[in-house]
Design a protein around this motif. Structure first.
Motif, short mmCIF file in Angstrom:
data_model
loop_
_atom_site.label_atom_id
_atom_site.label_comp_id
_atom_site.label_asym_id
_atom_site.label_seq_id
_atom_site.Cartn_x
_atom_site.Cartn_y
_atom_site.Cartn_z
N UNK A 1 0.83 -1.22 0.00
CA UNK A 1 0.00 0.00 0.00
C UNK A 1 0.86 1.26 0.00
N UNK A 2 0.41 2.29 -0.70
CA UNK A 2 1.19 3.51 -0.88
C UNK A 2 1.57 4.20 0.43
N UNK A 3 0.81 3.95 1.48
CA UNK A 3 1.14 4.61 2.75
C UNK A 3 2.50 4.18 3.29
N UNK A 4 3.00 3.02 2.83
CA UNK A 4 4.31 2.58 3.28
C UNK A 4 5.44 3.40 2.66
N UNK A 5 5.12 4.27 1.70
CA UNK A 5 6.13 5.14 1.10
C UNK A 5 6.25 6.47 1.82
N UNK A 6 5.54 6.63 2.92
CA UNK A 6 5.54 7.92 3.63
C UNK A 6 6.92 8.21 4.22
N UNK A 7 7.36 9.44 4.03
CA UNK A 7 8.59 9.93 4.67
C UNK A 7 8.21 11.10 5.56
N UNK A 8 9.12 11.45 6.48
CA UNK A 8 8.84 12.59 7.35
C UNK A 8 9.65 13.80 6.89
N UNK A 9 9.63 14.86 7.67
CA UNK A 9 10.32 16.09 7.28
C UNK A 9 11.82 15.93 7.28
N UNK A 10 12.34 14.87 7.89
CA UNK A 10 13.78 14.61 7.89
C UNK A 10 14.18 13.72 6.72
N UNK A 11 13.24 13.47 5.81
CA UNK A 11 13.46 12.60 4.65
C UNK A 11 13.79 11.16 5.05
N UNK A 12 13.35 10.75 6.23
CA UNK A 12 13.51 9.37 6.67
C UNK A 12 12.26 8.58 6.27
N UNK A 13 12.43 7.32 5.85
CA UNK A 13 11.27 6.49 5.48
C UNK A 13 10.52 6.05 6.73
N UNK A 14 9.73 6.97 7.28
CA UNK A 14 9.14 6.78 8.60
C UNK A 14 8.18 5.60 8.65
N UNK A 15 7.40 5.39 7.60
CA UNK A 15 6.46 4.27 7.60
C UNK A 15 7.20 2.94 7.61
N UNK A 16 8.24 2.84 6.79
CA UNK A 16 9.04 1.62 6.77
C UNK A 16 9.75 1.39 8.08
N UNK A 17 10.26 2.47 8.67
CA UNK A 17 10.97 2.36 9.94
C UNK A 17 10.03 1.89 11.05
N UNK A 18 8.85 2.50 11.14
CA UNK A 18 7.91 2.12 12.19
C UNK A 18 7.38 0.70 11.98
#
Length: 506
Positions: free
Chosen positions: A336-353
Motif C-alpha cells: 500500500x502507498x502509505x508505506x512510502x511515507x517519509x517525514x520532514x527529515x526525509x527518513x522512510x518513517x512508515x518503513x521504519x515504524x
C-alpha cells in the motif's frame, strides 16, 4: 533523458502531497563503507562468529575461508557494481532482479529480502540482549533480564530510524572505528603471545579443505551479510554512479582481509593445536578471556562494551535497510502507498515504524516462549539469535544468486561500454560459486542452528524464506494480469510506463 536519470527525479506522493524522496546526496563513500561494515559487525564476528566456527566445525583453516569467500564476492561485485551505475532504487535487490530477470520475480525477491533482512535485524536483538544484560549484571550485581536491555537497544534503533540517515551514519562511523581498534589490540596481543610460535596453520589450504569445509564456509558466509547494502542507499549517495561500486569493493576487501587476519591472529594467540578446544570451552568469551589473561581486566571490559555497541551498530544498519525496502515497495504500490511515507527529515518513517513494530512483536514472542526454558541465560542466543540470523543468511545468499543471474539478463539489453567479463563471465562464475555456498548452507543447516542430526527447524526456517518468495512471485503475476499500470512500474521507482521513456518492459 535516460531512464536512470528520470528515475532519480521521480517521487511525488498522493499520500502526503509532497516529495517522497529520501535525503539526496547525503552519504559519501566513507559513510557507505561504514554502513556496510557495521552490518557485518567486525567485533561481533571476531569475538562470536570465528570462535563458534572453530568450535562447531573443528576446522583450523577458518581464517582462509574468508579469503575464499571474499574472492567469490568480488566476482559478484563486478556485475553488481556495474548495475549500480544504472539503477538507483532503495529497493536494491528487488529493483535489480525486476530489471534483470522480470518484474514478477522481482516481487518474489522483495519478499525474500524483507524476510531475510528482518530476520537478521530482529535476531541480533537476542545476542544484544544477552551480551548487554550479562555485562550489566556482572559489573553492577543486578538481575536485569535479557529482554530488558534488548528493549533499550530497540528504543535507540527506532529513534535513529526516523531521523536523517546521516545521523545514523555518523554514530555508526564512530562505533565501527572503535570496533576496529578493539580487534587490532587483540590481534597485536595475540602475535605477541603466540605460545606455539607464529604458525601459518590457519591459512593453510590443507586445513580448510577437509571434511568440515562445507559447514566452515556456511558459517563464514554469515560474516559478510550486509556487504551488498550500499546499493540500498543509492538514492541518498552523493555520487551514486561511482560511490556505490567503490564502497562495495572497499567493503568486501576490508571485510575479507580483516577477518582472515584476525582469525589467523586467534589461531596464533591461542595456538593452532588448542584453538578448537579453547573455542569449544569459552565460545564468544574466548576473546575477552584471552585479553583478561594477557592484557588487563579493564581492556577486556572495554572490549566487551564495544562488542555490545558492535551489535547495536548492526541493528541500526539492518533496520535502515528494511525501512528502505518497505519504502521502495510502497512507492511502487506493491505494498500500500502509505508505506512510502517519509517525514520532514526525509527518513522512510512508515518503513521504519513497520520494522520496529515487527521487531517488538518478535521480541515479545521469544520473551514469553523463553520463560522457564532449560537453556537458562543462553536461551536468547541459542534460539532467537541463532535461528533467525541463519535463516537470514540462507535468504540473502539465495538473493545473491538471483542478482548474479539478473546481471547477465540486464546487460543483454544494456551491453554498450561493458566487457564480456563484466556482462557474462564474472556474474556467471559468481552464480556457480555462490550456488555452491548455498548448497552447503542447505546441507549443513542443522549444524548452523545447533541441532544434532535432523531437526524439523532445518526445513521450517528455510521455508519461512522460500514460501513468501513464491507467494510474491504469484502476487507479481496477478498484478501483471489485473493491475498492469502498477506492474509496469515494478523495479522502476513506480513510473507507470517505463516504455514511454525508452525502457523496454521486461
Amino acid at each position: 533523458m535516460s531512464h536512470e536519470q528520470t528515475m532519480s527525479l521521480t517521487g511525488t506522493s498522493p499520500v502526503t502531497g509532497s516529495s517522497t524522496g529520501l535525503s539526496k546526496r547525503t552519504l559519501g563513500v566513507p559513510a557507505l563503507v561504514f554502513m556496510i561494515i557495521a552490518a557485518s559487525a567486525p567485533l561481533t564476528v571476531v569475538a562470536g562468529g570465528i570462535p563458534s566456527n572453530f568450535a562447531v566445525t573443528g576446522n583450523v583453516g577458518i581464517p582462509l575461508s574468508f579469503i575464499v569467500l571474499g574472492i567469490c564476492l568480488v566476482l559478484f561485485a563486478v556485475g553488481y557494481a556495474a548495475m549500480s551505475a544504472h539503477i538507483r532504487n532503495a529497493g536494491a535487490f528487488y529493483a535489480y532482479i525486476a530489471q534483470g530477470i522480470g518484474r514478477a520475480t522481482g516481487v518474489g525477491a522483495a519478499w525474500v529480502a524483507l524476510i531475510s533482512y528482518n530476520a537478521m535485524q530482529i535476531g541480533i536483538y537476542g545476542l544484544f540482549g544477552f551480551a548487554s544484560a550479562s555485562f550489566v549484571n556482572g559489573k553492577f550485581g543486578l538481575n536485569v533480564p535479557w529482554w530488558g536491555t534488548a528493549l533499550v537497544g530497540f528504543i535507540i534503533v527506532g529513534w535513529l530510524g526516523i531521523n536523517k540517515v546521516d545521523l545514523s551514519a555518523k554514530i555508526i562511523g564512530v562505533l565501527v572505528g572503535l570496533e576496529f581498534v578493539a580487534v587490532i589490540v587483540f590481534d597485536v596481543v595475540s602475535f605477541a603471545v603466540s605460545p606455539e610460535g607464529v604458525s601459518g596453520a590457519g591459512l593453510a589450504p590443507s586445513n580448510l579443505f577437509t571434511a568440515g569445509v562445507g559447514a566452515a564456509l556456511a558459517f563464514s558466509m554469515a560474516a559478510f551479510m550486509g556487504f551488498e547494502s550500499a546499493a540500498i542507499y543509492s538514492e541518498e549517495a552523493k555520487d551514486p554512479t561511482r560511490s556505490i561500486a567503490r564502497a562495495t569493493y572497499i567493503a568486501v576487501g576490508v571485510i575479507s582481509l580483516f577477518y582472515a587476519f584476525s582469525g589467523w591472529a586467534m589461531t596464533v594467540g591461542t595456538g593452532p593445536s588448542q584453538v578448537v578446544a579453547q573455542s569449544q570451552k569459552f565460545g564468544p568469551d574466548l576473546l575477552f578471556v584471552f585479553l583478561s589473561g594477557h592484557g588487563s581486566v579493564i581492556v577486556s571490559d572495554i572490549a566487551q562494551v564495544l562488542f555490545i555497541t558492535s551489535l547495536l551498530a548492526a541493528l541500526i544498519a539492518f533496520h535502515n535497510a528494511v525501512a528502505r525496502y518497505v519504502f521502495s515497495l510502497g512507492r511502487e504500490s506493491v505494498l500500500p502507498r502509505r508505506f512510502a511515507r517519509v517525514n520532514t527529515r526525509h527518513a522512510p518513517v512508515a518503513g521504519s515504524l513497520t520494522q520496529s513494530a515487527l521487531a517488538l512483536v518478535m521480541l515479545a514472542v521469544f520473551t514469553v516462549a523463553g520463560i522457564g526454558s532449560a537453556m537458562g541465560e543462553m536461551y536468547p542466543v541459542l534460539t532467537f539469535f541463532t535461528w533467525l540470523t541463519n535463516t537470514a543468511a540462507f535468504g540473502l545468499v539465495l538473493l545473491l544468486i538471483l542478482i548474479s543471474v539478473a546481471v547477465i539478463g540486464y546487460f543483454r539489453k544494456h551491453s554498450a561500454g561493458y566487457s564480456l567479463w563484466t556482462r557474462v563471465i564474472a556474474p556467471g562464475l559468481a552464480t556457480l560459486t555462490l550456488g555452491t555456498v548455498f548448497v552447503l548452507i542447505v546441507v549443513n543447516f542443522n549444524v548452523l542452528i545447533g541441532s544434532d542430526g535432523f531437526s524439523p527447524l532445518s526445513w521450517i526456517l528455510p521455508a519461512l524464506v522460500v514460501i513468501p518468495g513464491i507467494a510474491g512471485l504469484l502476487w507479481g503475476l496477478r498484478l501483471k494480469k489485473n493491475r498492469p499500470e502498477i506492474y509496469r512500474g515494478i523495479g522502476f521507482g513506480g513510473t507507470s510506463d517505463p516504455a514511454s521513456i525508452g525502457c523496454e518492459p521486461l
